[in-house]
Design a protein around this motif. Structure first.
Motif, PDB file in Angstrom:
ATOM      1  N   ASP A   1     -16.832  30.568 -21.197  1.00  0.00           N
ATOM      2  CA  ASP A   1     -16.005  31.765 -21.312  1.00  0.00           C
ATOM      3  C   ASP A   1     -16.174  32.637 -20.073  1.00  0.00           C
ATOM      4  O   ASP A   1     -17.068  32.419 -19.246  1.00  0.00           O
ATOM      5  N   ASN A   2     -15.328  33.646 -19.962  1.00  0.00           N
ATOM      6  CA  ASN A   2     -15.417  34.658 -18.901  1.00  0.00           C
ATOM      7  C   ASN A   2     -15.515  34.050 -17.505  1.00  0.00           C
ATOM      8  O   ASN A   2     -16.384  34.401 -16.708  1.00  0.00           O
ATOM      9  N   VAL A   3     -14.622  33.121 -17.225  1.00  0.00           N
ATOM     10  CA  VAL A   3     -14.583  32.495 -15.901  1.00  0.00           C
ATOM     11  C   VAL A   3     -13.971  33.465 -14.906  1.00  0.00           C
ATOM     12  O   VAL A   3     -12.826  33.907 -15.075  1.00  0.00           O
ATOM     13  N   LYS A   4     -14.716  33.783 -13.875  1.00  0.00           N
ATOM     14  CA  LYS A   4     -14.230  34.719 -12.858  1.00  0.00           C
ATOM     15  C   LYS A   4     -13.951  34.028 -11.525  1.00  0.00           C
ATOM     16  O   LYS A   4     -13.054  34.410 -10.785  1.00  0.00           O
ATOM     17  N   THR A   5     -14.781  33.022 -11.202  1.00  0.00           N
ATOM     18  CA  THR A   5     -14.647  32.361  -9.903  1.00  0.00           C
ATOM     19  C   THR A   5     -14.541  30.850 -10.061  1.00  0.00           C
ATOM     20  O   THR A   5     -14.892  30.282 -11.108  1.00  0.00           O
ATOM     21  N   LEU A   6     -14.078  30.203  -9.018  1.00  0.00           N
ATOM     22  CA  LEU A   6     -13.973  28.746  -8.997  1.00  0.00           C
ATOM     23  C   LEU A   6     -15.349  28.103  -9.141  1.00  0.00           C
ATOM     24  O   LEU A   6     -15.510  27.053  -9.775  1.00  0.00           O
ATOM     25  N   ASP A   7     -16.369  28.748  -8.582  1.00  0.00           N
ATOM     26  CA  ASP A   7     -17.739  28.212  -8.658  1.00  0.00           C
ATOM     27  C   ASP A   7     -18.240  28.166 -10.098  1.00  0.00           C
ATOM     28  O   ASP A   7     -19.041  27.288 -10.454  1.00  0.00           O
TER      29      ASP A   7
ATOM     30  N   VAL B   1      -3.342  25.791 -17.777  1.00  0.00           N
ATOM     31  CA  VAL B   1      -3.114  24.744 -16.767  1.00  0.00           C
ATOM     32  C   VAL B   1      -4.080  23.583 -17.001  1.00  0.00           C
ATOM     33  O   VAL B   1      -5.291  23.780 -17.134  1.00  0.00           O
ATOM     34  N   LYS B   2      -3.526  22.383 -17.047  1.00  0.00           N
ATOM     35  CA  LYS B   2      -4.329  21.166 -17.173  1.00  0.00           C
ATOM     36  C   LYS B   2      -4.743  20.701 -15.781  1.00  0.00           C
ATOM     37  O   LYS B   2      -3.914  20.650 -14.866  1.00  0.00           O
ATOM     38  N   VAL B   3      -6.015  20.374 -15.611  1.00  0.00           N
ATOM     39  CA  VAL B   3      -6.543  19.943 -14.316  1.00  0.00           C
ATOM     40  C   VAL B   3      -6.996  18.483 -14.427  1.00  0.00           C
ATOM     41  O   VAL B   3      -7.897  18.166 -15.202  1.00  0.00           O
ATOM     42  N   GLU B   4      -6.372  17.607 -13.642  1.00  0.00           N
ATOM     43  CA  GLU B   4      -6.632  16.171 -13.755  1.00  0.00           C
ATOM     44  C   GLU B   4      -7.799  15.690 -12.911  1.00  0.00           C
ATOM     45  O   GLU B   4      -8.423  14.676 -13.214  1.00  0.00           O
TER      46      GLU B   4
ATOM     47  N   ALA C   1     -12.607  27.933 -19.469  1.00  0.00           N
ATOM     48  CA  ALA C   1     -12.422  26.515 -19.148  1.00  0.00           C
ATOM     49  C   ALA C   1     -12.932  25.683 -20.319  1.00  0.00           C
ATOM     50  O   ALA C   1     -13.983  25.982 -20.890  1.00  0.00           O
ATOM     51  N   GLU C   2     -12.173  24.656 -20.677  1.00  0.00           N
ATOM     52  CA  GLU C   2     -12.529  23.814 -21.817  1.00  0.00           C
ATOM     53  C   GLU C   2     -12.299  22.347 -21.507  1.00  0.00           C
ATOM     54  O   GLU C   2     -11.444  21.993 -20.689  1.00  0.00           O
TER      55      GLU C   2
ATOM     56  N   TYR D   1     -13.096  14.937 -16.120  1.00  0.00           N
ATOM     57  CA  TYR D   1     -11.704  15.393 -16.082  1.00  0.00           C
ATOM     58  C   TYR D   1     -10.860  14.529 -17.013  1.00  0.00           C
ATOM     59  O   TYR D   1     -11.234  13.387 -17.300  1.00  0.00           O
ATOM     60  N   PRO D   2      -9.725  15.093 -17.518  1.00  0.00           N
ATOM     61  CA  PRO D   2      -9.147  16.411 -17.245  1.00  0.00           C
ATOM     62  C   PRO D   2      -9.825  17.532 -18.025  1.00  0.00           C
ATOM     63  O   PRO D   2     -10.492  17.288 -19.030  1.00  0.00           O
ATOM     64  N   ILE D   3      -9.633  18.759 -17.532  1.00  0.00           N
ATOM     65  CA  ILE D   3     -10.091  19.955 -18.233  1.00  0.00           C
ATOM     66  C   ILE D   3      -8.892  20.896 -18.389  1.00  0.00           C
ATOM     67  O   ILE D   3      -7.834  20.685 -17.778  1.00  0.00           O
ATOM     68  N   MET D   4      -9.045  21.935 -19.204  1.00  0.00           N
ATOM     69  CA  MET D   4      -7.993  22.943 -19.378  1.00  0.00           C
ATOM     70  C   MET D   4      -8.512  24.296 -18.926  1.00  0.00           C
ATOM     71  O   MET D   4      -9.624  24.688 -19.287  1.00  0.00           O
ATOM     72  N   LEU D   5      -7.711  24.987 -18.138  1.00  0.00           N
ATOM     73  CA  LEU D   5      -7.970  26.381 -17.802  1.00  0.00           C
ATOM     74  C   LEU D   5      -7.006  27.229 -18.609  1.00  0.00           C
ATOM     75  O   LEU D   5      -5.801  26.940 -18.668  1.00  0.00           O
ATOM     76  N   LYS D   6      -7.508  28.287 -19.246  1.00  0.00           N
ATOM     77  CA  LYS D   6      -6.670  29.121 -20.105  1.00  0.00           C
ATOM     78  C   LYS D   6      -6.922  30.598 -19.829  1.00  0.00           C
ATOM     79  O   LYS D   6      -8.058  31.006 -19.555  1.00  0.00           O
ATOM     80  N   ALA D   7      -5.870  31.380 -19.934  1.00  0.00           N
ATOM     81  CA  ALA D   7      -6.015  32.836 -19.842  1.00  0.00           C
ATOM     82  C   ALA D   7      -6.789  33.336 -21.055  1.00  0.00           C
ATOM     83  O   ALA D   7      -6.464  32.997 -22.194  1.00  0.00           O
ATOM     84  N   ALA D   8      -7.836  34.125 -20.823  1.00  0.00           N
ATOM     85  CA  ALA D   8      -8.658  34.630 -21.928  1.00  0.00           C
ATOM     86  C   ALA D   8      -7.841  35.496 -22.885  1.00  0.00           C
ATOM     87  O   ALA D   8      -8.085  35.512 -24.091  1.00  0.00           O
ATOM     88  N   LYS D   9      -6.838  36.205 -22.356  1.00  0.00           N
ATOM     89  CA  LYS D   9      -6.004  37.075 -23.192  1.00  0.00           C
ATOM     90  C   LYS D   9      -4.692  36.399 -23.584  1.00  0.00           C
ATOM     91  O   LYS D   9      -3.782  37.044 -24.076  1.00  0.00           O
ATOM     92  N   GLY D  10      -4.621  35.100 -23.337  1.00  0.00           N
ATOM     93  CA  GLY D  10      -3.333  34.418 -23.392  1.00  0.00           C
ATOM     94  C   GLY D  10      -2.862  33.935 -24.725  1.00  0.00           C
ATOM     95  O   GLY D  10      -3.512  34.065 -25.749  1.00  0.00           O
ATOM     96  N   GLY D  11      -1.678  33.330 -24.670  1.00  0.00           N
ATOM     97  CA  GLY D  11      -1.015  32.761 -25.827  1.00  0.00           C
ATOM     98  C   GLY D  11       0.363  32.288 -25.420  1.00  0.00           C
ATOM     99  O   GLY D  11       0.861  32.626 -24.345  1.00  0.00           O
ATOM    100  N   GLY D  12       1.001  31.457 -26.258  1.00  0.00           N
ATOM    101  CA  GLY D  12       2.348  30.987 -25.977  1.00  0.00           C
ATOM    102  C   GLY D  12       2.444  30.056 -24.795  1.00  0.00           C
ATOM    103  O   GLY D  12       3.518  29.871 -24.227  1.00  0.00           O
TER     104      GLY D  12
END
Length: 485
Positions: free
Chosen positions: A138-144, A173-176, A203-204, A157-168
């Motif tokens: 949780d709380n991903v701020k940087t690429l590192d 974004v799926k990362v391969e 990131a999940e 891989y793959p992993i999913m990046l998601k907006a913490a406040k997101g929906g819909g």
């Protein structure tokens, strides 16, 4: 002390506004619609008891303008506001403003909306309720942060990046591969900031062949929480649902009971009240499910749950908002049919680009096993400012096969929409696909089968019919009267 709702202002437009009006009309509750100037002749405006213009076409000037909506409610003497879905439905600030204005908010408490709108906070509740969550950070701020997690946890891989406040599907974004990570990370942050004003990500691990299962829950203000069983919402395009069904063909009875009561346990932990949905992703390869999010609103697809249970979820929301106890017990909630929903969007069925214009012809499917929630009429304009959903087509049957057969007839023979493009050819191709019929699909079904689905399109128009008539006339003119005439 229970309070009586007698006049509801609906802070929405189109399909959701019309749906809420239907139940209000049944209950003899007066309705007020709000509309933007391009929507002055819209279907929801025509159906309401009265309507108030709240601004120009852009949503920020009208349907997202909280002050204007509340002012409209006070002006007409409404005593409650229902937000439908979309726009302000999951906006905790708006819910608080409604209550501060002395109006009844038909939805969950503002603090619950705020907590569940933050994916990081929602996962904390899930863990406290012993609900399994997808492995991630949780709380991903940087690429590192992401790179460190992948290395330390040996994540593949793959992993999913998601907006913490997101929906819909926004900010998701799926990362391969590792090569894609920097661009995908910047894309997710940019989308998250644009859509939600906050670029915090999570990131999940990506669940391959995942299926979306969501559980409909209703809860009153007295601590009673019930589930109304589950829906399968796996078929999606661009991370947005396109066809749903209830119950799910994925689950056996043991898994169904486990996932439904897990949802109830979570909503009790949250302190939920009103109708809401707990979304899970189901890993078909391991038969395990993981918490995704809580939708603190009426879902688009709630109608298929109503079809299989015989309950009116909007009416239950009104009861709960009035302070009443739920009038049913869990043992009284029975599933007696199978139901499908197809979302008809005004979009190109191949590119998914929005299609705007005037509905020049509209013929709706009919029959005892068909339910239509429409937001348009023949002659109506589709403005360019809003969501492209124009209609929900629902069918029911004794079993899944019967519900599919009715949907085939509804989409393939009975439905006619002209003047704008719709995704009807794609919907029909999906329900006719052997893998869908067999119940074998995942969230990547459409992208994996798109070429095959497009090849199944059989588009008909009035021009096709005129051409057939012209050919017939030409044949008779050239060959003379036929033997059967």
């Amino acid at each position: 002390m229970p309070k009586k709702i007698s006049h509801v202002l609906i802070a929405n437009r189109g399909v959701p506004a019309v749906r809420i009006m239907d139940t209000c009309r049944d209950r003899r509750i007066k309705t007020t619609a709000v509309y933007s100037t391009p929507d002055r002749l819209a279907y929801h405006v025509r159906l309401a008891d009265q309507a108030v213009c709240i601004g120009e076409g852009p949503p920020l000037e009208s349907y997202l303008n909280m002050e204007k909506i509340i002012a409209a409610a006070l002006k007409v003497g409404a005593d409650a506001i229902h937000p439908g879905w979309g726009f302000l439905a999951e906006n905790a600030d708006f819910a608080e403003m409604v209550e501060d204005a002395g109006l009844t908010w038909i939805g969950p408490p503002p603090q619950v909306i705020r907590a569940m709108g933050d994916k990081v906070e929602a996962k904390k509740y899930a863990r406290r309720a012993n609900v399994p969550t997808i492995p991630g950070i949780d709380n991903v701020k940087t690429l590192d942060d992401v790179k460190r997690w992948i290395k330390e946890e040996n994540v593949e891989y793959p992993i999913m990046l998601k907006a913490a406040k997101g929906g819909g599907g926004k900010g998701m974004v799926k990362v391969e591969s590792e090569d894609e990570l920097p661009i995908a990370f910047n894309q997710a942050k940019s989308e998250a900031l644009k859509a939600f004003g906050d670029d915090t990500l999570l990131a999940e691990k990506y669940i391959r062949r995942g299926r979306h299962i969501e559980v409909q829950v209703v809860a009153d203000q007295h601590g009673k929480v019930l589930h109304l069983y589950e829906r399968e919402c796996t078929l999606q395009r661009r991370n947005q649902k396109i066809i749903e069904e209830a119950p799910s063909p994925t689950l056996d009875e043991d898994l169904r009971e486990e996932i439904c009561f897990t949802a109830v346990r979570l909503m009790r932990e949250i302190g939920y009240a009103s109708a809401g949905t707990v979304e899970f992703i189901f890993d078909s390869s391991t038969n395990k499910f993981y918490f995704l999010e809580v939708n603190t609103r009426l879902q688009v697809e709630h109608g298929i749950t109503e079809l299989i249970t015989g309950l009116d979820i909007v009416s239950l929301m009104l009861d709960i908002a009035e302070g009443k106890k739920l009038p049913i017990r869990q043992s009284e909630v029975k599933v007696n049919r199978w139901a499908l929903e197809a979302r008809l969007n005004a979009e190109d069925p191949v590119t998914f680009n929005p299609s705007f214009g005037t509905i020049t012809r509209l013929q709706l499917p009919q029959g005892p096993a068909v339910r239509i929630s429409q937001g348009i009429y023949e002659g109506a304009d589709i403005p360019p400012y809003y969501d492209s959903l124009i209609m929900l087509i629902m069918t029911a049957g004794q079993n899944r096969e019967a519900a599919i057969m009715t949907m085939d007839r509804a989409l393939g023979r009975d439905l006619r929409v002209e003047g704008v493009k719709t995704i009807a050819p794609l919907l029909l191709a999906i329900i006719r696909h052997p893998s869908f019929r067999a119940g074998h699909f995942s969230t990547t079904f459409i992208e994996e089968h798109m070429d095959e689905l497009v090849a199944m399109f059989r588009e008909k128009s009035t021009e096709d019919e005129i051409l057939k008539i012209a050919k017939f006339v030409a044949r008779v003119s050239a060959l003379g009267p036929q033997s059967w005439m």
